[in-house]
Design an enzyme around this catalytic site. Structure first.
Site, PDB file in Angstrom:
ATOM      1  N   CYS A  83     -10.804  59.636  74.502  1.00  0.00           N
ATOM      2  CA  CYS A  83      -9.513  59.245  73.929  1.00  0.00           C
ATOM      3  C   CYS A  83      -8.709  60.474  73.531  1.00  0.00           C
ATOM      4  O   CYS A  83      -9.191  61.324  72.783  1.00  0.00           O
ATOM      5  CB  CYS A  83      -9.728  58.348  72.710  1.00  0.00           C
ATOM      6  SG  CYS A  83      -8.175  57.853  71.962  1.00  0.00           S
ATOM      7  N   ARG A 217      -7.026  48.208  81.912  1.00  0.00           N
ATOM      8  CA  ARG A 217      -5.755  47.494  81.869  1.00  0.00           C
ATOM      9  C   ARG A 217      -5.724  46.287  82.787  1.00  0.00           C
ATOM     10  O   ARG A 217      -5.204  45.228  82.422  1.00  0.00           O
ATOM     11  CB  ARG A 217      -4.609  48.458  82.189  1.00  0.00           C
ATOM     12  CG  ARG A 217      -4.371  49.446  81.070  1.00  0.00           C
ATOM     13  CD  ARG A 217      -3.519  50.610  81.499  1.00  0.00           C
ATOM     14  NE  ARG A 217      -4.222  51.500  82.431  1.00  0.00           N
ATOM     15  CZ  ARG A 217      -3.773  52.680  82.800  1.00  0.00           C
ATOM     16  NH1 ARG A 217      -2.623  53.116  82.343  1.00  0.00           N
ATOM     17  NH2 ARG A 217      -4.477  53.423  83.635  1.00  0.00           N
TER      18      ARG A 217
HETATM   19  C1  LIG Z   1      -3.951  50.038  74.800  1.00  0.00           C
HETATM   20  C2  LIG Z   1      -5.156  50.816  75.273  1.00  0.00           C
HETATM   21  C3  LIG Z   1      -6.180  51.092  74.382  1.00  0.00           C
HETATM   22  C4  LIG Z   1      -7.308  51.799  74.813  1.00  0.00           C
HETATM   23  N1  LIG Z   1      -8.340  51.987  73.930  1.00  0.00           N
HETATM   24  C5  LIG Z   1      -9.490  52.538  74.385  1.00  0.00           C
HETATM   25  C6  LIG Z   1     -10.636  52.616  73.546  1.00  0.00           C
HETATM   26  O1  LIG Z   1     -10.647  52.159  72.388  1.00  0.00           O
HETATM   27  N2  LIG Z   1     -11.751  53.201  74.051  1.00  0.00           N
HETATM   28  C7  LIG Z   1     -11.795  53.689  75.343  1.00  0.00           C
HETATM   29  O2  LIG Z   1     -12.828  54.185  75.770  1.00  0.00           O
HETATM   30  N3  LIG Z   1     -10.724  53.622  76.136  1.00  0.00           N
HETATM   31  C8  LIG Z   1      -9.594  53.053  75.695  1.00  0.00           C
HETATM   32  N4  LIG Z   1      -8.515  52.951  76.538  1.00  0.00           N
HETATM   33  C9  LIG Z   1      -8.606  53.540  77.895  1.00  0.00           C
HETATM   34  C10 LIG Z   1      -9.169  52.553  78.889  1.00  0.00           C
HETATM   35  O3  LIG Z   1     -10.471  52.140  78.496  1.00  0.00           O
HETATM   36  C11 LIG Z   1      -9.289  53.179  80.275  1.00  0.00           C
HETATM   37  O4  LIG Z   1     -10.154  54.293  80.216  1.00  0.00           O
HETATM   38  C12 LIG Z   1      -7.954  53.634  80.829  1.00  0.00           C
HETATM   39  O5  LIG Z   1      -6.932  52.689  80.564  1.00  0.00           O
HETATM   40  C13 LIG Z   1      -8.073  53.861  82.340  1.00  0.00           C
HETATM   41  O6  LIG Z   1      -8.624  52.741  82.975  1.00  0.00           O
HETATM   42  P1  LIG Z   1      -7.719  51.560  83.622  1.00  0.00           P
HETATM   43  O7  LIG Z   1      -6.813  52.223  84.611  1.00  0.00           O
HETATM   44  O8  LIG Z   1      -8.713  50.622  84.246  1.00  0.00           O
HETATM   45  O9  LIG Z   1      -6.946  50.937  82.504  1.00  0.00           O
HETATM   46  C14 LIG Z   1      -7.402  52.251  76.148  1.00  0.00           C
HETATM   47  C15 LIG Z   1      -6.363  51.958  77.039  1.00  0.00           C
HETATM   48  C16 LIG Z   1      -5.256  51.235  76.615  1.00  0.00           C
HETATM   49  C17 LIG Z   1      -4.166  50.911  77.614  1.00  0.00           C
END
Ligand SMILES: Cc1cc2nc3c(=O)[nH]c(=O)nc-3n(C[C@H](O)[C@H](O)[C@H](O)COP(=O)(O)O)c2cc1C
Length: 320
Positions: A83, A217
């Site tokens: 993060c 997402r």
């Molecule tokens: C609103 C939001 C909150 C997130 N909170 C976390 C979190 O608490 N822990 C985490 O590991 N990743 C968090 N992420 C990142 C996602 O887990 C992920 O790694 C990132 O969005 C890329 O993957 P995706 O393209 O499948 O969304 C968050 C993403 C978003 C959009």
């Protein structure tokens, strides 16, 4: 995902897939130790298999928080090293820890010493100017040396200054190749790919080489993709759950929540994308967005939304 997912969301997602591992949003070790513990860690038995994600960089506090999480019954404890938010950097945890693999290794070792469930790490492929393949390799081997065998890798680097968390999920380019090469170099490690996977079709080919894919997402915004996970990823022969059936299965849970004084919208805000791409998706979303947040909104709102989405009632009839 912080501010997006919560226990109600996971109960909903569990109506669509029985086998996918679900994760909590990141909870800091300090919050677990000193915060409202039941509110932060409580979950419904139906959510299993379920991983608790912790944030922190103090091995003693993380170990204690991991032990508390394991006592609550979580199936895995995951450490967030991915993060990039400023709030998180001030606390010296999240992605900035990629610069300190030895500290992460100490955290993992301390957590593992206290729990029997797996302790895993979520990380990026690099940060700032520490983004070479050699830096990444050193991070993973150091942490693996402490006994971590499972890594979930968000396949893009993070810029810790200059980009917002949102930009850090979009701007740095994805490099799936780096994650594949990591697995090839360390076949004994369990490597799960995350980042930019928008559909199951896009994710499945990675499973020929990697151990898993993690969807953030897309799983939230288009949750019905989860309905095919059991069949296509886990080889479960049963039929994929229908959208309406998933919502109907949520009704008793929502009724219990209402009976305890909870609000309908706490739950149904997570289902808005369920009919994405279907004929009455917009009517479904609009009906719920307008009616579920109202004071005293009851289970009838959810039942009516199902009728609308399934074309059994028009929105005009619903308003009458
Ligand atoms: C609103 C939001 C909150 C997130 N909170 C976390 C979190 O608490 N822990 C985490 O590991 N990743 C968090 N992420 C990142 C996602 O887990 C992920 O790694 C990132 O969005 C890329 O993957 P995706 O393209 O499948 O969304 C968050 C993403 C978003 C959009």
């Amino acid at each position: 995902m912080m501010d997006w997912t919560d226990r109600h969301c996971r109960v909903f997602h569990r109506q669509l897939t029985r086998h996918a591992l679900l994760y909590t949003e990141m909870v800091t070790a300090e919050a677990v130790l000193y915060g409202p513990r039941d509110r932060l860690l409580g979950f419904d038995a139906v959510e299993h298999p379920l991983a608790l994600q912790l944030g922190g960089s103090d091995p003693v506090k993380l170990a204690e928080a991991a032990a508390i999480g394991a006592d609550y019954g979580y199936d895995e404890i995951n450490l967030n090293v991915g993060c990039p938010s400023d709030r998180v950097q001030e606390g010296r945890f999240g992605a900035c820890l990629m610069a300190e693999p030895e500290l992460v290794a100490r955290c993992v070792a301390a957590m593992q010493a206290r729990v029997r469930v797996p302790v895993t790490v979520k990380c990026r492929i690099g940060i700032d100017d520490q983004d070479s393949e050699a830096d990444f390799e050193r991070f993973v081997t150091t942490v693996a040396g402490a006994g971590c065998t499972r890594f979930m890798v968000h396949a893009r680097k993070a810029w810790l200054s200059g980009l917002s968390p949102k930009e850090n999920r979009e701007v740095p380019p994805l490099d799936y190749g780096r994650v594949h090469r990591l697995k090839a170099a360390h076949p004994q490690l369990t490597i799960v790919l995350n980042g930019g996977i928008g559909t199951l079709e896009a994710g499945l080919p990675h499973l020929d080489h990697l151990d898993g894919i993690a969807l953030g997402r897309a799983a939230y915004q288009t949750p019905y993709l989860l309905a095919e996970v059991d069949g296509r990823v886990f080889g479960d022969a049963g039929p994929a759950p229908e959208r309406a059936a998933a919502l109907e299965a949520l009704i008793p849970y929502a009724e219990q929540h209402l009976a305890r004084g909870g609000r309908l919208n706490n739950i149904v805000r997570h289902v808005l994308g369920l009919y994405h791409g279907r004929p009455r998706a917009r009517a479904f979303r609009r009906f719920l967005s307008e009616n579920a947040p109202r004071e005293g909104a009851g289970i009838d709102v959810l039942k009516m939304a199902i009728e609308i989405a399934e074309g059994r009632v028009s929105t005009r009839d619903a308003a009458a």
